[in-house]
Design a protein around this motif. Structure first.
Motif: not given
Ligand code: AHG
Ligand code: MN
Ligand code: MN
Ligand code: MN
Length: 333
Positions: A261-263, A268-271, A312-317
């Motif tokens: 879930y990007p910015a 600017p901080n994503g959702k 916060t932008p969120f990258f997970i995996g």
């Protein structure tokens, strides 16, 4: 360690905790009470969700929450149920909830724990019968027992969680949690009213072929994110996105994959919210062997919050997919 493998599948949540199969670093009685409270609220929400269409519990309440979102009736009901269960359990002194502004004191001044909670995640899916969930983080309070909970109690780094997990109200209802010693999944049997260990010692594959992102606003994404998505397409990976973070996360953790879930310039901080969405899932994925960052090289669990509802932008995996994604210089620092 191998001794934990082959847990007796089918043991109940309570027995699992009491038999010290879960090395919670504090009093297991307190943990089992908190998880029992969360499990109880989860059982009640599970029942409300399955009846929503029958008793007019769908739809919105016609008001906005602190996030400026149209609150759904079940958002409000879930919020009330979790607060009541945690208050009655007596171990939690205060909570931060997506649905409330400020720190909610539960009148348990001797409670030694704080809970951050997204009572109902994926609210836009309630009325269309798609899986939704609950996300929770548990911290030890830092302020003296007996007094009111303070901001320092709830603005702790994700690394300082003592437990975290989620409920997934899907084709079956599951409770998945960790106390820092691996991840265990329990499936609810409504005919017995119990959660039974069904997924002992969960690990996420080091790589996978699923990428999950809402590409609608992709014109607004940073170049690095767009280039990474293009890479996924060139690799002919599988796109899967149901719009419920818990459902998308759980599928990717089991099968291997990446959720982003990007910015965007508008957000600017994503959702997604750090305190009650990102921290819990980041804790779980790391315990399962995966990674979670903000796309700017910072581990989610290292982020020190300064606002209750900060995003916060969120990258997970899966670790290898995350490393590949990060090589695309995902966000201008
Ligand atoms: P919530 O329903 O708790 O507000 O969370 C919604 C979140 C998350 O569940 C989901 O992945 C994401 O919002 C979907 O956002 P988009 O509709 O922008 O894709
Ligand atoms: Mn919401
Ligand atoms: Mn949510
Ligand atoms: Mn929510």
């Amino acid at each position: 360690d191998k001794s934990k493998l082959g847990q007796p599948v089918g043991t109940t949540l309570d027995r699992f905790i009491k038999n010290k199969q879960d090395e919670f670093s504090f009093a297991t009685g307190e943990l089992s009470q908190i998880l029992r409270d969360i499990g109880l609220a989860g059982k009640i929400i599970n029942r409300e969700i399955s009846r929503a269409g029958l008793v007019d519990l769908g739809g919105s309440v016609g008001e906005q929450n602190i996030q400026g979102e149209n609150q759904q009736k079940l958002d409000v009901i879930a919020n009330i149920r979790f607060k009541r269960a945690l208050r009655n359990g007596g171990e939690v002194c205060a909570i931060v909830s997506e649905e409330d502004d400020g720190i909610i004191d539960l009148n348990n001044p001797h409670g030694r724990y704080i809970v951050a909670i997204d009572p109902l995640d994926g609210s836009s899916n309630i009325d269309v019968n798609v899986s939704i969930g609950t996300i929770f983080s548990v911290y030890r309070r830092l302020s003296p027992v007996g007094g009111p909970a303070l901001r320092e109690d709830v603005l702790q780094k994700g690394d300082d969680q003592v437990a975290a997990g989620y409920l997934l109200y899907g084709s079956s209802t599951m409770l998945v949690y960790s106390t820092g010693h691996g991840v265990n999944g329990f499936t609810y049997d409504p005919s017995l009213g119990e959660f039974f260990l069904s997924h002992p010692n969960m690990k996420t594959p080091t790589t996978g072929s699923i990428y999950s992102i809402n590409e609608g606003p992709s014109q607004l994404f940073d170049d690095g994110v767009r280039q990474y998505i293009q890479h996924c397409k060139e690799q002919q990976l599988t796109a899967r996105y149901i719009g419920s973070l818990v459902g998308d996360f759980h599928r990717n953790m089991l099968k291997g994959g990446i959720y982003i879930y990007p910015a965007t310039p508008k957000a600017p901080n994503g959702k997604l919210r750090l305190l009650y969405e990102c921290n819990a899932l980041a804790y779980i994925i790391e315990q399962a062997g995966g990674k979670a960052t903000n796309g700017k090289g910072t581990r989610i669990l290292d982020l020190l919050p300064n606002e209750l509802h900060q995003r916060t932008p969120f990258f997970i995996g899966s670790s290898e997919m995350m490393e590949m994604a990060e090589s695309f210089n995902l966000a201008t620092a």
